[in-house]
Design an enzyme around this catalytic site. Structure first.
Site, PDB file in Angstrom:
ATOM      1  N   PHE A 184      77.882  70.520  66.599  1.00 22.87           N
ATOM      2  CA  PHE A 184      76.952  70.661  67.960  1.00 22.87           C
ATOM      3  C   PHE A 184      76.687  71.900  68.756  1.00 22.87           C
ATOM      4  O   PHE A 184      77.438  72.954  68.648  1.00 22.87           O
ATOM      5  CB  PHE A 184      77.451  69.246  68.785  1.00 22.87           C
ATOM      6  N   CYS A 185      75.846  72.146  69.683  1.00 22.45           N
ATOM      7  CA  CYS A 185      75.658  73.116  70.258  1.00 22.45           C
ATOM      8  C   CYS A 185      74.574  72.725  71.402  1.00 22.45           C
ATOM      9  O   CYS A 185      74.385  71.465  71.657  1.00 22.45           O
ATOM     10  CB  CYS A 185      74.982  74.378  69.583  1.00 22.45           C
ATOM     11  N   THR A 186      74.248  73.612  72.323  1.00 25.61           N
ATOM     12  CA  THR A 186      73.635  73.121  73.475  1.00 25.61           C
ATOM     13  C   THR A 186      72.153  72.429  73.512  1.00 25.61           C
ATOM     14  O   THR A 186      72.145  71.350  73.638  1.00 25.61           O
ATOM     15  CB  THR A 186      73.223  74.299  74.397  1.00 25.61           C
TER      16      THR A 186
END
Length: 255
Positions: A184-186
């Site tokens: 996951f990331c922003t």
């Protein structure tokens, strides 16, 4: 009915798409944004588009429509990942439309999201995936972002820039050992490119959070959330919480 234009609307967007004419698109896109009094940052590269902009709700809606359905990109951004939020004030000082080699810099020519990416997992299904004991949950963001907030049980690669992710993967990840990886990331762009990198290295089961942390915070009720802390954003809002609420700036100053 249009939104209340006294509110500042923020759009975070990206899509990996073949844009061989990206250099020629810069000035028309800049002029279009300027005509709508939008501010923010947009990156164009041969592999696609990435940016965050802000302005009046009607202007943001017109911008989003042009990208996805207008003549400027000719239908090539028909799968645009787009997230909306609001800001108490304009979070950007000016408009920048820049040309880049990559819309998010990894430095691995084999990682081509226009050819292959991992399996998208929406916010509603994310909790079940990361709760599974055989899932390695991996935060692909920089260490200072992770320190502000992350998902329960997630591994922090300890990187200072996304370009270091491939070194972390080479040293710490093994296709034979790590059979299922959830990243996951922003907003989704870094973990999408990271998934292309891992697939190119022989990892078979790679997942990534569609829409990123921001979409999760928008859609998943806080009572059901496995997110802890705040999500750093690259504008003057600094960080967002559940429901995409802005950080309490007065509380921050008092600390």
């Amino acid at each position: 009915m249009s939104d209340d234009n006294s509110v500042t609307k923020v759009a975070a967007f990206y899509q990996f798409a073949a844009l061989p004419d990206y250099r020629e698109l810069r000035e028309p896109l800049r002029a279009f944004c300027a005509g709508l009094a939008l501010k923010g940052s947009v990156l164009l590269a041969q592999e696609g588009i990435n940016g965050t902009i802000a302005g009046a709700p009607d202007a943001i809606d017109a911008f989003a429509h042009e990208l996805a359905h207008g003549t400027m990109f000719g239908g090539r951004l028909d799968n645009l990942e787009l997230k909306f939020s609001t800001a108490e004030a304009m979070p950007f000082g000016r408009l920048k439309v820049r040309l880049k080699k990559e819309i998010v810099t990894l430095g691995d020519a084999a990682a081509d999201p226009t050819r292959q990416v991992g399996t998208y997992v929406d916010a509603a299904a994310w909790n079940a995936l990361i709760a599974a004991p055989d899932t390695l949950v991996l935060d692909t963001r920089n260490a200072f972002e992770v320190a502000m907030g992350t998902f329960e049980g997630a591994v922090d690669p300890g990187i200072k820039s996304f370009g270091q992710f491939k070194d972390f993967a080479a040293e710490r990840l093994d296709p034979a050992k790590h059979r299922r990886i959830a990243m996951f990331c922003t907003g989704g762009i870094r973990c999408e490119k990271a998934s292309a990198h891992l697939l190119a290295r022989g990892f078979a089961e790679v997942y990534h959070l569609k829409g990123g942390i921001l979409k999760y915070l928008e859609e998943v009720p806080e009572a059901q959330s496995r997110w802890r802390g705040e999500c750093f954003v690259f504008d003057e809002r600094v960080a967002l919480g559940h429901g995409l609420r802005e950080r309490d700036k007065d509380a921050t100053r008092d600390q």
